[in-house]
Structures are given as C-alpha cells and as structure tokens.
Write an enzyme that holds these catalytic residues in place. Sequence first.
Site, PDB file in Angstrom:
ATOM      1  CG  MET A 258      49.962  22.778  62.681  1.00 37.58           C
ATOM      2  SD  MET A 258      49.027  23.991  63.638  1.00 37.58           S
ATOM      3  CE  MET A 258      47.421  23.216  63.694  1.00 37.58           C
ATOM      4  NE  ARG A 259      55.274  15.322  65.538  1.00 39.86           N
ATOM      5  CZ  ARG A 259      56.275  15.910  64.915  1.00 39.86           C
ATOM      6  NH1 ARG A 259      56.955  16.861  65.516  1.00 39.86           N
ATOM      7  NH2 ARG A 259      56.605  15.554  63.693  1.00 39.86           N
ATOM      8  CB  ALA A 260      51.412  20.574  70.483  1.00 41.52           C
TER       9      ALA A 260
END
Length: 649
Positions: A258-260
Amino acid sequence: MAVQQSGSVPEPGYPFSAIVGQDQLRLSLILCAVHPGIGGVLVRGEKGTAKSTVVRALATLLPAVEDEEGSHPAKLVELPVGATEDRVVGSIDLEKVLRDGERAFQPGLLAAAHRGVLYVDEVNLLHDHLVDVLLDAAAMGRVHVERDGVSHSHPAQFVLVGTMNPEEGELRPQLLDRFGLAVDVTASRDVDVRMNVVRRRMNYERDPHAFAAQFRDDDIAVAEQILAARKILDDVVLSDKELRRIAALCASFDVDGMRADLVLARTASAHAAWRGASEVTEEDVRIAAELALPHRRRRDPFDEPGIDDKQLDDAMRDAAEQAEQQPDPDPDPTPDGDGDGDGGAPVPDGADGNESSESSSSSADTSDNSQPQPSGAGTSKQAGTPGAQFKARLLEVPGVGEGAPGRRSRSRSSHGRSVRPTVERGRGLHLVGTLFAAAEHQVLRGRTSGRLKLEPADLRGAIKEGREGNLIVFVVDASGSMAARDRLSAVTGAVLSLLRDAYQRRDKVAVITVRGTEAETVLPPTSSVDVAVTRLRNMKTGGRSPLAQGFLKARELVLRERVRDPLRRALVVALTDGRATGGADPVGRARIAAARIASDKIASVVVDCESGMVRLGLAADFAACLGGGYVALADLSAEQVTAVVRAAA
C-alpha cells in the site's frame, strides 16, 4: 573573470531557476520540499546531467529553520558513500562517558539534516542497511536509536535525495519502493537547449555573483511559493473520488503493498498545494503517478523500469470509470467471492495479485517445461531461448575477506555479528571487551567501590563478521559441442539464474564467452546485472572450443581488477562440457591455463554441462587443475546442498 579575495562574500551556488530543462526533477524536489512525508526522491541518470547541481540549488530555497539559537538557513547535509552507521544515526559519546561517567548520545548526520536536505550521491553504492535507515527516517520523520546501552529518539524531518548512475548498478526493487518518487534524467538532444545550458554555465563561471543576481527574484518567488504551499497543505481536500482514482491506478499497475497508494495521495495533495488549489484534481493524480509509479513496477532485477504514456493513459481512463462509482457504504472485509469486485472495500495484501501471480507462475512453468530450441552448430547463431531458471545454490569464495558489503562470502566489516574485541579504533565499541580490559586495572587505579574507572587505553573495538560481494567472472562455453547437443539453452538459463543470484548478493559480474578461435569479454566487470542479461541473450554460438583462451582471459581480467579494487575477491565460474578443441593439444593447453589460475590464488568452480551416454569427464579434470569446486549443471539448484568452493592450492 571575478576573483574572490580572502574574506570576501562566499561564491553563490548555481541558481535553481537557472537550470534549463529537467522539469520533472525540479518538480519532484519541490513537491518533497512541500511535503517531506512523501519519502524523498531517487534521481537516476547518466553522468553530466546536473543531478547534483539541482539538488544543491534546492537547499537555498527551503524556509529558514527556527530553533533556540535563532533563525538560520536550511542545511544541505551530504552523506559520503563510505559513511558508517555510527556516523549516520549517531552513537554513544565515549568522551563524555570517560570524562564524566555519564551516559550520553552523540547525534549523527540524520540529526544535522533536520528540516534541511539530506543528499546521498551514488546511493546505489551505499550499504543496503544504511539505505534502509535513511528511508525509515525519511518516512517517519524521527530517528530511534537503541544501541550500546543508549536509548535515544530525535526528530529528523528532511528532504531525502539520492542520485545514481544505473550503469554502476541498480538498487534492489525493495529499496526502490521505499523512495517516494523517482525521476530518470537524460541530457537533452535538442541543440538549442544544449547551447543554452553551456552558455549559462560559462556565464556563471565567469561571474557567479552577477549570474546569481539575474535569477534572484525567480528563486525568491519559488521559495515563497514553497512556503505558501506548506501553509495550506493540511487544508487541501482529497475527496473520495480522487482517492478512489488513486487506488484504482495502483491496482491497475499491480504494485506491491500500500506504500504506492500513500505516496500518490501525499504527492497529489502536495501538487495541489503547490498550485495554490484547495482540492486535489485528476491532473494532480496523473502528475503524481508519473513520479511515483514507474520505479515500483520493477519487481525483478531484469525487469525494465518505467511506464510509457499510452500505458498511463489507459490506466487513467480505467481509473476514471472507477472514480465515478459510489463506494460500498458497508464493505464486507471477508468477501465470499459473490461481490462485483468494484474495489469499494480495502483489499487484503496479496488478494488482488493472486490471480496475476498464479498466471505468472503458470506462464513460468510453461516456459520451464518447454523444450529448448536447438541453436545449431554454425559459427554465427544466436544463443536461442534461455532454458528453465531456478534459485541458484550458493557459490562461496573460501576464507574471510574485507571487500564491499554484500551477501555472498564471509568478511570482516563495520556491521554484522561481533566475533571478538580488538585494540584497533574505528571499529565500533566492543562493550564487554572494554569492561574486561578495564576490570583488571581497577586495583591499581585505587577503586574500591562505585563506578568502574575507565581510561582511553581500555577502549576495545569490535571485529565484526558479515558478508561481502564478490566479482563473479562467468566463462561460458558457447562452442558447437554445446550448441549441437541442445545444451546451450539450459546453460543460458543456468547463467541467468546465477546472474539473478549475483544481483541479490550485491556482486559485480563479468561475462567471457568461448567460441570459434578465441575468447571474448562480452561484458567487462559491472554492477549492472541487467546489462549482463542483455549481452547474454545476444550471445553468438558455434565453432570450436578454445578453453585455454577462456581461462587465460579470465585470469587476466581478475588480476587487472585486483589492482583497481584489491579488497574485492573474485570467483571464476566456468560453464563447459570440457571438450576443448582447436589447435595442437587443446586439452593440455587448457589444463596449463587452469593451473595458472590456481597458482594466482583465484577461487573457481566448474559447472559441468556434459550430458549423454558417453561422458569424458573433462570438466571434472579441469576443476582439479583449477584447484576449485565442481558441480554438475543438474545440481546447481539451491534445492541441493550448498556448494562451497575449495581454496586454491
């Protein structure tokens, strides 16, 4: 030309507004200055593209830092490639401990960079564990240190900028993902732009003060716009519609985790604030995607990074349809498979990628089970389709080295597990060794109770053992005897597997092919393993097998690299069936060449590619002459017992 006299005004840096081109780079740096939580910028590009100039110019535009000492300009802190972890995060203040008997912490470069710019040139050459530390600090805005009996935490909010030349080696995909934004920079091919760059640079060198004055108003305007954007950033509205667009974009490109999504949301908000807008729009999301997604698509070291405009256009079109849908007001966190898959509910990690992963695995299995294409015995045929790839077993250089940090062979290093104390300084503190050294002198120092009496002579450094990267020299037999028996496809697949292993273990690699009448260095030593893959896939095959020339060229290459980098140990990996041909007594000459490698203490391993009913066993004979290891091609997989290369005689 203006000459700076002693005590005169310091020469100004190159103005940010004077830089021609590099629009994406300048925008990405500005957005990180507006919102440091984006996580920094990775600048990838060829040499001579003004990467360092742009970064240094940015620091002069950041808002002044207010602290107990008053107001002062934001700092630009440069991190040297050879920095130790103590220098980066800080460590125990030994001087204060010995002088005052007080446990104290001495801050490092991360503390110095607070509210400024932390610049890491050649970040791809920095130790992986230090890159992790930098990225953690950039993401959290704080540094937590638990070491040497000290527990300390301090703020570290800075704009992290790493620059690198991909020709010198890539960052691992896991580290690429940790950088918020990434930009590829190249020199313009437009003649007018190149003329303008040269003219401005020459004007700056002729009179830096006059040149800086020309762009002072423009730089002041940019600095004021950054400050204004920071003030309104928290009030910028990211609607559910645009958040849904962001989630759909990340899902369509199948990025991991989910970092993007978080980086896109922060970058789009920063861009809206930079524009002075109160709400994120579709255009903000697109610009954020151009900066935050391309480097996250690279999962494998051999994948090409980047997203072309058509791919992004298609993804934005699909995301627009998703953005118009209404989210499920009561999403079921455990769907039973009957839902319509509209993406309204958060998707657990891995759920979105299962089908894709299974599809990829199925595709890989199909490739693995396919029969290799015969490459023939002609003198100019291509190597053909690579065979099945696998996780390669560890091929290790014997002994303990002191080379560049990596993951292959044992080495003494500044990190790793502590094995014993030493009187040498600069190796970190070996606490137990220091206490033992001081304990035997306590009576002579008059201590009867209370604190231990320490003196500088008691200090003991720590000899630590970790892992190093090596130079792996592949000698690939591409002769007709290999190609005619359809073995070269399997050999190519094995070399690709070993190259992937070299990438993961942070090695340098070189590739030598043996065919026809000579051996050819198709790839000089490099850290860019993906270049090796390209060269290997274009390898020519057929003809005789002059193994002696291959061994001699490998020896010459290793000895030359020893002069350039004496601490990096080499490992020669020869993939051959051992059937040397061409000239008088080709096998005898190959044995003599192999013995010369052994006499120079060069570690080696022979991968035996011989197959069929009739086997001559020449590859094993060459392994004995080399004084190195031997492994059959079929046993190169990591499923077998780890192979340890024998020391050269």
